[in-house]
Design a protein around this motif. Structure first.
Motif, mmCIF file in Angstrom:
data_model
loop_
_atom_site.group_PDB
_atom_site.id
_atom_site.type_symbol
_atom_site.label_atom_id
_atom_site.label_comp_id
_atom_site.label_asym_id
_atom_site.label_seq_id
_atom_site.Cartn_x
_atom_site.Cartn_y
_atom_site.Cartn_z
ATOM 1 N N SER A 139 9.730 11.278 -4.532
ATOM 2 C CA SER A 139 10.995 11.848 -5.005
ATOM 3 C C SER A 139 10.939 13.373 -5.057
ATOM 4 O O SER A 139 11.892 14.050 -4.662
ATOM 5 C CB SER A 139 11.325 11.296 -6.389
ATOM 6 N N LEU A 140 9.803 13.910 -5.529
ATOM 7 C CA LEU A 140 9.630 15.364 -5.644
ATOM 8 C C LEU A 140 9.080 15.987 -4.368
ATOM 9 O O LEU A 140 8.980 17.206 -4.263
ATOM 10 C CB LEU A 140 8.697 15.686 -6.816
ATOM 11 N N HIS A 141 8.673 15.104 -3.419
ATOM 12 C CA HIS A 141 8.013 15.516 -2.181
ATOM 13 C C HIS A 141 6.811 16.420 -2.476
ATOM 14 O O HIS A 141 6.662 17.522 -1.947
ATOM 15 C CB HIS A 141 8.981 16.231 -1.230
ATOM 16 N N SER A 142 5.926 15.889 -3.328
ATOM 17 C CA SER A 142 4.711 16.598 -3.725
ATOM 18 C C SER A 142 3.492 15.860 -3.184
ATOM 19 O O SER A 142 3.173 14.753 -3.637
ATOM 20 C CB SER A 142 4.626 16.694 -5.253
ATOM 21 N N LEU A 143 2.817 16.454 -2.208
ATOM 22 C CA LEU A 143 1.652 15.825 -1.608
ATOM 23 C C LEU A 143 0.506 15.715 -2.609
ATOM 24 O O LEU A 143 -0.207 14.704 -2.640
ATOM 25 C CB LEU A 143 1.204 16.621 -0.367
ATOM 26 N N VAL A 144 0.326 16.743 -3.426
ATOM 27 C CA VAL A 144 -0.739 16.713 -4.437
ATOM 28 C C VAL A 144 -0.517 15.565 -5.406
ATOM 29 O O VAL A 144 -1.448 14.831 -5.759
ATOM 30 C CB VAL A 144 -0.800 18.051 -5.207
ATOM 31 N N LEU A 145 0.715 15.369 -5.842
ATOM 32 C CA LEU A 145 1.029 14.275 -6.762
ATOM 33 C C LEU A 145 0.828 12.920 -6.084
ATOM 34 O O LEU A 145 0.407 11.948 -6.740
ATOM 35 C CB LEU A 145 2.474 14.408 -7.244
ATOM 36 N N LEU A 146 1.095 12.850 -4.790
ATOM 37 C CA LEU A 146 0.858 11.610 -4.045
ATOM 38 C C LEU A 146 -0.637 11.286 -4.028
ATOM 39 O O LEU A 146 -1.036 10.131 -4.231
ATOM 40 C CB LEU A 146 1.382 11.749 -2.619
ATOM 41 N N TYR A 147 -1.476 12.295 -3.784
ATOM 42 C CA TYR A 147 -2.921 12.091 -3.810
ATOM 43 C C TYR A 147 -3.401 11.662 -5.198
ATOM 44 O O TYR A 147 -4.245 10.766 -5.337
ATOM 45 C CB TYR A 147 -3.647 13.375 -3.403
ATOM 46 N N LEU A 148 -2.865 12.320 -6.234
ATOM 47 C CA LEU A 148 -3.279 11.994 -7.602
ATOM 48 C C LEU A 148 -2.830 10.592 -8.001
ATOM 49 O O LEU A 148 -3.552 9.870 -8.683
ATOM 50 C CB LEU A 148 -2.699 13.013 -8.587
ATOM 51 N N GLY A 149 -1.636 10.201 -7.547
ATOM 52 C CA GLY A 149 -1.100 8.893 -7.909
ATOM 53 C C GLY A 149 -1.759 7.762 -7.147
ATOM 54 O O GLY A 149 -2.547 6.990 -7.711
ATOM 55 N N TYR A 150 -1.464 7.664 -5.848
ATOM 56 C CA TYR A 150 -2.002 6.544 -5.059
ATOM 57 C C TYR A 150 -3.506 6.669 -4.871
ATOM 58 O O TYR A 150 -4.225 5.669 -4.945
ATOM 59 C CB TYR A 150 -1.318 6.496 -3.687
ATOM 60 N N GLY A 151 -3.990 7.899 -4.658
ATOM 61 C CA GLY A 151 -5.407 8.079 -4.363
ATOM 62 C C GLY A 151 -6.300 8.027 -5.579
ATOM 63 O O GLY A 151 -7.149 7.141 -5.704
ATOM 64 N N VAL A 152 -6.112 8.944 -6.533
ATOM 65 C CA VAL A 152 -7.031 9.061 -7.664
ATOM 66 C C VAL A 152 -6.784 7.981 -8.721
ATOM 67 O O VAL A 152 -7.659 7.156 -8.998
ATOM 68 C CB VAL A 152 -6.927 10.463 -8.301
ATOM 69 N N LEU A 153 -5.582 7.970 -9.314
ATOM 70 C CA LEU A 153 -5.304 6.986 -10.371
ATOM 71 C C LEU A 153 -5.321 5.567 -9.815
ATOM 72 O O LEU A 153 -5.930 4.661 -10.400
ATOM 73 C CB LEU A 153 -3.945 7.292 -11.008
ATOM 74 N N GLY A 154 -4.677 5.359 -8.679
ATOM 75 C CA GLY A 154 -4.693 4.039 -8.062
ATOM 76 C C GLY A 154 -6.085 3.616 -7.658
ATOM 77 O O GLY A 154 -6.455 2.439 -7.777
ATOM 78 N N GLY A 155 -6.906 4.570 -7.183
ATOM 79 C CA GLY A 155 -8.277 4.251 -6.790
ATOM 80 C C GLY A 155 -9.132 3.819 -7.963
ATOM 81 O O GLY A 155 -9.986 2.922 -7.832
ATOM 82 N N VAL A 156 -8.926 4.419 -9.134
ATOM 83 C CA VAL A 156 -9.640 3.981 -10.343
ATOM 84 C C VAL A 156 -9.261 2.533 -10.666
ATOM 85 O O VAL A 156 -10.111 1.716 -11.024
ATOM 86 C CB VAL A 156 -9.319 4.909 -11.532
ATOM 87 N N GLY A 157 -7.974 2.225 -10.522
ATOM 88 C CA GLY A 157 -7.534 0.847 -10.735
ATOM 89 C C GLY A 157 -8.177 -0.119 -9.758
ATOM 90 O O GLY A 157 -8.525 -1.257 -10.119
ATOM 91 N N LEU A 158 -8.375 0.324 -8.521
ATOM 92 C CA LEU A 158 -9.056 -0.511 -7.526
ATOM 93 C C LEU A 158 -10.473 -0.842 -7.969
ATOM 94 O O LEU A 158 -10.928 -1.986 -7.891
ATOM 95 C CB LEU A 158 -9.104 0.210 -6.175
ATOM 96 N N GLY A 159 -11.206 0.182 -8.442
ATOM 97 C CA GLY A 159 -12.586 -0.027 -8.850
ATOM 98 C C GLY A 159 -12.707 -0.982 -10.021
ATOM 99 O O GLY A 159 -13.548 -1.893 -10.020
ATOM 100 N N LEU A 160 -11.854 -0.804 -11.038
ATOM 101 C CA LEU A 160 -11.900 -1.668 -12.215
ATOM 102 C C LEU A 160 -11.498 -3.092 -11.865
ATOM 103 O O LEU A 160 -12.126 -4.067 -12.305
ATOM 104 C CB LEU A 160 -10.980 -1.114 -13.304
ATOM 105 N N GLY A 161 -10.432 -3.214 -11.064
ATOM 106 C CA GLY A 161 -9.961 -4.537 -10.695
ATOM 107 C C GLY A 161 -10.884 -5.270 -9.746
ATOM 108 O O GLY A 161 -10.852 -6.503 -9.674
ATOM 109 N N TYR A 162 -11.722 -4.526 -9.041
ATOM 110 C CA TYR A 162 -12.613 -5.143 -8.057
ATOM 111 C C TYR A 162 -13.834 -5.794 -8.708
ATOM 112 O O TYR A 162 -14.172 -6.938 -8.414
ATOM 113 C CB TYR A 162 -13.064 -4.093 -7.036
#
Length: 475
Positions: A139-162
């Protein structure tokens, strides 16, 4: 399956817990609330674990968002200088897998302490929160926020859920650990079979003259996946200490690498066995993920088939990846984890060496057969690894040890695709026909598998002096 009874000692343990109320009542997410009662059916655990893994396995289907994310501003086409590029968007996938490994490594001990329910809930909040943050980034067209959201925060969720469902399953299935882990990790491999079509359908439904539909798709997927992961979190249970399946009697003298003892995390990750297995996993994943990540393009370049055929080929490999996780890990219960990895490396090296022959003969059926077998062993390696760790180090700190080992996956997620991309690009730029550009990479992958074979053959049982001397493994 009929319900399975716990032992008398286990029943007594549960009664003791009920007769001795804690100083403060346990919360709904407390580990004590997840201890299974007498007579609990252990076959309820695999569906709970698979529900979690099917959700987080969506990361394998992220590629369906690549092109739409490059048209957020232009909608119908990319606007140069304003829209993101494919390489920029592609980093979301790599960051997510890197964070999967790092979070599993650094939070593994915490996961063991708090139990699977609270861990899965935390993983759901991170993974689904990452999707919501990614939606805001679009929505904001922010690449940094995309990395932080899907990449960093989402990646932590991947590790815990795995790691949480896997370590729990191994404790419930001491008689068939390979089958148990295969059931769960099969879900992760098959996550793209649900996530990719779902993403495409949602983007199609929400697409308009002002939107490519990605923002709305991320929101709906976050809500749907959160509900599914909560089902897994509140269904999962842990066995009482000392629980064994009815009729299961451990061998008096363990065979080969299998141990009935436990090794603590502090000792396990410093052993040669851990690091040899780290290289084993890294080599197997590096060889497989390089092909899986570029499957459609490789098929198009080697055989000149249209993009639709290449896409169908990528979907077929996802099926091979998913089925291999169950078939190969189940087979490891009979021939052993070390033996099954020898099969992966020896057969895999031969198959990779045959791929250039299939290309030279322009035999698409042979190419599909070879690569499907290769990817099935790639998936099988993931599913077999937790049982391999259980054989070597026991179950006491299995989740934490598994978490640290997964850093091999993070390393391979960078190595595999980069080796394929850079070597093939270099050869094309130096005059090699596009159809033959990947042949050298196939031979390199075969060599990497032989490195993994050597490390696998060097693995020996852990020295008894490192065995934990206190009470048996706790659930």
């Amino acid at each position: 399956m009929p319900p399975e009874e716990t032992t008398t000692a286990a029943e007594g343990f549960v009664e003791t817990l009920s007769e001795r109320p804690p100083a403060t009542p346990p919360s709904l997410l407390d580990r004590r609330r997840t201890i299974a009662p007498a007579g609990f059916n252990r076959w309820l655990i695999p569906p709970a674990a698979m529900a979690v893994h099917l959700c987080i396995g969506e990361v394998y289907g992220f590629s369906v968002f690549n092109v739409p994310l490059t048209r957020v501003v232009g909608v119908t086409s990319s606007v140069e200088g304003r829209d993101w590029t494919i390489p920029q968007v592609g980093w979301c996938y790599s960051i997510a897998l890197i964070m999967l490994g790092l979070s599993a490594a650094f939070l593994g001990r915490w996961v063991e302490r708090i139990g699977p329910r609270k861990t899965i809930c935390a993983g759901a909040c991170c993974f689904c929160g990452g999707l919501l943050l990614a939606s805001l980034a679009v929505s904001l067209h922010s690449l940094v926020l995309l990395y932080l959201g899907y990449g960093v925060l989402g990646g932590v969720g991947l590790g815990l859920g795995y790691i949480a469902p896997v370590s729990t399953l191994v404790r419930w299935f001491p008689d068939r650990p390979g089958l148990a882990t295969g059931l769960a990790i099969m879900g992760f491999g098959g996550g793209a079979l649900i996530g990719a079509p779902l993403g495409v359908e949602l983007m199609g439904a929400f697409k308009s003259a002002a939107s490519v539909g990605v923002q709305e798709a991320f929101v709906v997927m976050a809500l749907a996946y959160f509900a599914m992961m909560m089902f897994g979190a509140f269904t999962i249970r842990v066995p009482v200490p000392g629980w064994r399946p009815e009729g299961f009697v451990p061998a008096a003298k363990p065979k080969g690498l299998v141990t009935h003892a436990d090794v603590s995390l502090d000792h396990a990750w410093k052993t040669p066995q851990f690091w040899l297995l780290w290289v084993v996993l890294c080599m197997n994943v590096t060889a497989g993920i390089g092909i899986l990540g570029q499957a459609s393009l490789i098929c198009q370049d080697m055989f000149g088939v249209p993009a639709a055929v290449g896409g169908g080929f990528a979907g077929l490999l996802s099926l091979a990846n998913m089925s291999g996780r169950l078939v190969w890990s189940s087979a490891s219960d009979y021939i052993g984890r070390k033996g099954i990895y020898c099969v992966f490396f020896l057969l895999g090296a031969v198959l990779y060496a045959l791929v250039p022959i299939a290309q030279a003969r322009q035999s698409v059926p042979l190419f599909v057969l070879l690569t499907a077998l290769i990817i099935s062993m790639y998936g099988g390696g993931f599913a077999t690894t937790p049982a391999y760790l259980r054989d070597l180090f026991g179950t006491m700190h299995l989740g934490a040890i598994h978490g640290r080992l997964i850093t091999a996956w993070s390393m391979a997620a960078v190595l595999g695709p980069q080796l394929v991309n850079y070597i093939s690009t270099y050869r094309i730029e130096h005059g090699v026909p596009r159809a033959e550009a990947y042949n050298a990479t196939m031979y390199l992958m075969a060599a990497l598998l032989l490195v993994g074979l050597a490390c696998n053959l060097l693995i020996r049982p852990v020295e008894e002096r490192l065995h934990h001397r206190e009470a048996p493994s706790a659930a």
